[in-house]
Design a protein around this motif. Structure first.
Motif, PDB file in Angstrom:
ATOM      1  N   PRO A 174       0.831  -1.216   0.000  1.00  0.00           N
ATOM      2  CA  PRO A 174       0.000   0.000   0.000  1.00  0.00           C
ATOM      3  C   PRO A 174       0.860   1.259   0.000  1.00  0.00           C
ATOM      4  O   PRO A 174       0.529   2.250  -0.666  1.00  0.00           O
ATOM      5  CB  PRO A 174      -0.788  -0.098   1.312  1.00  0.00           C
ATOM      6  CG  PRO A 174      -0.680  -1.517   1.739  1.00  0.00           C
ATOM      7  CD  PRO A 174       0.599  -2.042   1.193  1.00  0.00           C
ATOM      8  N   SER A 177       2.126   1.851  -3.502  1.00  0.00           N
ATOM      9  CA  SER A 177       1.120   2.387  -4.427  1.00  0.00           C
ATOM     10  C   SER A 177       0.769   3.820  -4.094  1.00  0.00           C
ATOM     11  O   SER A 177       0.537   4.626  -4.989  1.00  0.00           O
ATOM     12  CB  SER A 177      -0.139   1.507  -4.472  1.00  0.00           C
ATOM     13  OG  SER A 177      -0.257   0.730  -3.339  1.00  0.00           O
ATOM     14  N   SER A 178       0.769   4.156  -2.803  1.00  0.00           N
ATOM     15  CA  SER A 178       0.429   5.535  -2.460  1.00  0.00           C
ATOM     16  C   SER A 178       1.469   6.508  -2.999  1.00  0.00           C
ATOM     17  O   SER A 178       1.144   7.633  -3.359  1.00  0.00           O
ATOM     18  CB  SER A 178       0.308   5.699  -0.940  1.00  0.00           C
ATOM     19  OG  SER A 178       1.575   5.679  -0.342  1.00  0.00           O
TER      20      SER A 178
ATOM     21  N   LEU B  19      -5.911   0.207  -2.881  1.00  0.00           N
ATOM     22  CA  LEU B  19      -4.877  -0.002  -1.868  1.00  0.00           C
ATOM     23  C   LEU B  19      -4.172   1.313  -1.561  1.00  0.00           C
ATOM     24  O   LEU B  19      -3.894   1.640  -0.416  1.00  0.00           O
ATOM     25  CB  LEU B  19      -3.829  -1.004  -2.386  1.00  0.00           C
ATOM     26  CG  LEU B  19      -4.205  -2.476  -2.301  1.00  0.00           C
ATOM     27  CD1 LEU B  19      -3.149  -3.310  -3.017  1.00  0.00           C
ATOM     28  CD2 LEU B  19      -4.292  -2.903  -0.841  1.00  0.00           C
ATOM     29  N   ALA B  20      -3.951   2.056  -2.632  1.00  0.00           N
ATOM     30  CA  ALA B  20      -3.260   3.326  -2.464  1.00  0.00           C
ATOM     31  C   ALA B  20      -4.055   4.251  -1.558  1.00  0.00           C
ATOM     32  O   ALA B  20      -3.525   4.886  -0.661  1.00  0.00           O
ATOM     33  CB  ALA B  20      -3.059   3.975  -3.819  1.00  0.00           C
ATOM     34  N   LEU B  21      -5.372   4.268  -1.798  1.00  0.00           N
ATOM     35  CA  LEU B  21      -6.205   5.169  -1.008  1.00  0.00           C
ATOM     36  C   LEU B  21      -6.204   4.781   0.461  1.00  0.00           C
ATOM     37  O   LEU B  21      -6.135   5.625   1.339  1.00  0.00           O
ATOM     38  CB  LEU B  21      -7.639   5.149  -1.550  1.00  0.00           C
ATOM     39  CG  LEU B  21      -7.814   5.855  -2.892  1.00  0.00           C
ATOM     40  CD1 LEU B  21      -9.161   5.542  -3.489  1.00  0.00           C
ATOM     41  CD2 LEU B  21      -7.641   7.352  -2.722  1.00  0.00           C
ATOM     42  N   GLY B  23      -3.875   3.089   1.882  1.00  0.00           N
ATOM     43  CA  GLY B  23      -2.519   3.042   2.454  1.00  0.00           C
ATOM     44  C   GLY B  23      -1.816   4.365   2.481  1.00  0.00           C
ATOM     45  O   GLY B  23      -0.699   4.465   2.958  1.00  0.00           O
TER      46      GLY B  23
END
Lengths: 313, 512
Positions: A174, A177-178, B19-21, B23
């Motif tokens: 995560p 990706s962020s 996932l980005a959001l 994480g």
């Protein structure tokens, strides 16, 4: 196919040698006073001379190239003059950052550009005009402007994503990706715009072919005509453009990596080239050439795989 | 058929975004306002290596994490004990005796002692490091016993406490000298932190963890991360989003973009100044410069305040002197010694016999002489009849043409202001690096030995006299001291460091 691959690989190795030699000589011609930069303006000439000797810069260019090449073929690209990093380690640390961006953008581009392009090419009319306007806009907007706006809105104002930095994939998925979403978004705008126009054009061209008319006349379902026949033939030029975009992203990554403070090879290239850090620049040149050769090869193989006609030609 | 895979790929992309959001909060360092066990420093300075012989002022915090120095320089410039508990000069000021701590050990268990000091100092002197020249007068390092060492100099050099509190005083484990390549990326000292090699990416991010059992003062952070960026935009964004705890911002526009940013505090650092360094005071290349009135005319021709306002958005202070505010030689009234007075400049030129003006050629390094500076200087000088011709040179090329080939009579430079009078004299006044043509005069020759060897009060008077003479005789054409902004978030406070463009690592405190 194997013979084709071997021939291409051999050409790639030759290219690597040729470019390494030319780059090395070019780096030696405008003699940046690297030693003076390293020891500072206030250093005496003796200190500068000693530094030059320590770096081997008092040797002739060919002797230095021979030294470099001898080490390089064993996998030793030396150490950075400015930070003492091992070149292979330094590039190895930064390459995943840039590759993350390039692969991400390519993925986004492949999905969005093909969808938009096929949609526009098949439906035409208002949809087509809409996609074309989007394409022109995406291509015309300056990359730095798009990137700065994206950072300001999504990172600084909304705080949805970090504004700077990179978290390796191996540390946290995560987290990774962020840190790559916004850079990928920034780079994808122009990329999607360019490739979608190419896909649209190819689809329209193929749809006009006689054999498509024949297939339709034989009563094949439109969906089958599109996916089995039209896209297969239209994909070759689109994939070529996608491959070129991928290579071009090495350049585009420079700006995005700088704005997002990403430790990739794009920002590294700028920083170390302006200083004249020969070992690192040579390492970067070699890496870039390998990337370009591999990508071109991959695109050729992919096109051949999708379209048997391309294999025979 | 293969194309049918695309929807799957699309789904994967959507998952990645999701996932980005979820994480995104995992990224980043300290958040403004919260206590932060680690200190995240952003910088644009990359240390050449972590071998102390390559240390320079701007990169000193990297070294201070892993190494202790013999003396400690306090934020106000005073010296206090560190690895050396005391230091004394002999009456002739050519012997500096140091008493060392006896309870400090390197990581491998070997003792820090006089032999280690000797090994470090001799290695520093023999190195090709930027500051090796500091020790050109160091004749011998005498080991008296394990805790006493005497430095024998060939001439008095009052800046030694400065050197020993700076790069030259950093003490590495002599056992590490055998493998100097390793020392470049793996520091081996007695400092408050140890490099966390697993987390560190040399060239990008250095991560330090607290060294257990450190002998000295416990610093307020368990860890320190120093991340290098190649532009201030990224650093400013990092400060705004709380990913960076502190940084020094040099660019005036970037400083302005931080004005009013919530939770951030800015403290000015006035370290660098900008101006024309005139070398050719004897008129070898430009004969007109041999006349002090011509050099004074140059000073009167420059509109410093307008330059400061337009080019640096007023962030700084105009000055006519090269001595920094932390030196004994500094005098506030000399900052405004040369008012912008084109008429007086013309008069001085006429008196010197150059009523029709003359041509001054200077190199233009675009990194320092921006378009704004170039045109501002050209028009100011043109107003009094001096034709300024810029010669475009690239960064590396410029240094060779200026310092080795001595092609120009002067150049526009940004220079750090030393806090030590003798360093100012050595760098700018004595024949050498920044006095390329070796110019001097009787006043300078009379005053320099006093600063070099006289007792303290007398040396300070001499420094003031020298500064006044240099300004009056127009040895230089300084424009202004540039204010940089030391920015910290709510979790950290920092104090500027006298004699450095960045704070020492010891100057950061944790809040709350």
């Amino acid at each position: 196919m194997l013979w084709f691959l071997l021939r291409r690989l051999a050409a790639g190795v030759l290219l690597l040698f040729a470019i390494s030699f030319v780059s090395f000589v070019l780096l030696s011609v405008p003699h940046l006073d690297v030693a003076r930069q390293l020891v500072g303006q206030a250093a005496t000439q003796d200190v500068v001379d000693a530094k030059n000797a320590a770096l081997g810069l008092d040797q002739p260019v060919l002797a230095r190239y021979a030294d470099w090449l001898g080490d390089a073929v064993t996998g030793d690209l030396g150490r950075s003059w400015f930070t003492s990093e091992n070149v292979v380690t330094a590039i190895g640390n930064r390459l995943p950052v840039t590759l993350s961006l390039m692969l991400g953008v390519t993925l986004v581009t492949a999905v969005l550009a093909f969808t938009l392009g096929v949609w526009a090419g098949v439906r035409r009319g208002a949809v087509d005009r809409f996609v074309q306007v989007l394409g022109v806009l995406g291509y015309a907007l300056p990359g730095f402007l798009v990137t700065l706006v994206i950072v300001l809105v999504f990172a600084v104002q909304l705080r949805w994503f970090p504004a700077i930095g990179y978290i390796p994939l191996t540390t946290s998925v995560p987290g990774w990706s962020s840190t790559v979403v916004l850079p990928i978004l920034s780079l994808s705008v122009a990329s999607v715009a360019g490739v979608s126009q190419q896909v649209r054009g190819s689809v329209i061209d193929v749809l006009r072919q006689d054999y498509v008319r024949t297939l339709r006349a034989r009563g094949l379902p439109p969906r089958r005509v599109l996916f089995r026949h039209v896209l297969r033939n239209a994909s070759a030029p689109a994939l070529t453009v996608l491959g070129m975009q991928f290579v071009g992203l090495l350049g585009g990554a420079v700006l995005v990596e700088q704005i997002f403070g990403l430790p990739g090879i794009g920002s590294m290239t700028v920083t170390y080239t302006t200083r004249g850090d020969t070992p690192i620049i040579m390492g970067l040149v070699m890496t870039t050439v390998v990337c370009v050769v591999v990508i071109n090869l991959a695109v050729d193989v992919l096109i051949g795989w999708l379209n048997p006609k391309a294999r025979t030609s | 058929m293969r194309i049918r895979r695309f929807p799957t790929v699309g789904t994967a992309g959507a998952v990645a975004v999701a996932l980005a959001l979820t994480g995104c909060s995992a990224a980043g360092g300290g958040v403004a306002g919260q206590s932060d066990p680690t200190l995240d420093i952003a910088t644009m300075t990359i240390p050449q290596s972590l071998d102390p012989v390559t240390a320079i002022g701007g990169a000193l915090p990297f070294f201070q994490a892993a190494y202790d120095s013999l003396l400690k320089r306090e934020p106000d410039g005073a010296y206090s004990p560190m690895l050396a508990t005391s230091w004394t000069w002999d009456p002739g000021r050519t012997e500096l005796s140091l008493t060392l701590r006896d309870d400090v050990r390197f990581d491998d268990g070997s003792a820090f002692d006089a032999a280690a000091v000797k090994a470090n100092l001799e290695r520093f002197k023999a190195s090709t490091g930027a500051n090796a020249k500091w020790f050109s007068g160091l004749q011998q390092v005498e080991v008296v016993d394990a805790t006493h060492v005497v430095l024998h100099l060939d001439a008095p050099d009052p800046a030694y406490p400065h050197y020993l509190s700076d790069a030259a005083g950093l003490m590495a484990n002599p056992a590490a000298f055998a493998d100097a390549e390793k020392l470049k990326t793996t520091p081996d000292g007695t400092g408050p932190y140890e490099l966390d090699s697993a987390q560190t990416v040399v060239g990008t991010k250095w991560v330090f963890r607290r060294a257990e059992g450190y002998w000295g003062e416990r610093l307020p952070f368990d860890g320190v991360t120093m991340t290098v960026f190649d532009n201030e935009t990224a650093i400013v964004n990092g400060l705004k989003t709380g990913q960076v705890d502190t940084a020094v911002i040099q660019d005036a526009n970037q400083q302005s973009s931080l004005d009013g940013a919530a939770g951030l505090t800015s403290t000015p650092i006035d370290f660098d100044y900008q101006g024309i360094l005139l070398f050719d005071r004897a008129g070898k290349l430009t004969p007109e410069l041999a006349d002090a009135r011509v050099r004074q005319a140059l000073n009167h021709a420059i509109d410093r305040q307008t330059m400061l306002d337009q080019i640096r958005r007023g962030k700084g202070a105009v000055t006519s002197q090269v001595f920094g505010t932390d030196t004994a030689g500094y005098q506030e009234e000399l900052d405004s010694f040369y008012a912008h007075d084109p008429e007086k400049a013309k008069r001085l030129l006429a008196e010197a016999g150059h009523a029709d003006g003359f041509e001054l050629k200077m190199p233009r390094m675009s990194s320092i002489v921006t378009e704004a500076i170039a045109s501002s200087l050209r028009s100011d000088l043109a107003d009094v009849g001096i034709t300024l011709t810029w010669v475009d040179v690239d960064q590396g090329d410029a240094l060779r043409r200026i310092f080795s080939d001595r092609e120009f009579s002067g150049f526009v430079m940004n220079l750090g202001q030393s806090a030590d009078d003798w360093l100012v004299v050595k760098d700018l006044v004595l024949p050498g690096t920044f006095n390329l043509f070796g110019y001097s005069d009787d006043t300078v020759r009379a005053l320099v030995p006093k600063i070099q060897a006289a007792a303290e009060g007398e040396a300070e008077d001499a420094a003031r006299d020298l500064n006044r003479h240099l300004v009056d005789d127009a040895w230089f054409v300084p424009f202004y001291r540039m204010s940089y902004a030391l920015v910290t978030d709510g979790g950290v406070t920092a104090q500027p460091q006298s004699g450095m463009a960045v704070p020492s690592l010891y100057n950061y405190k944790s809040v709350g």
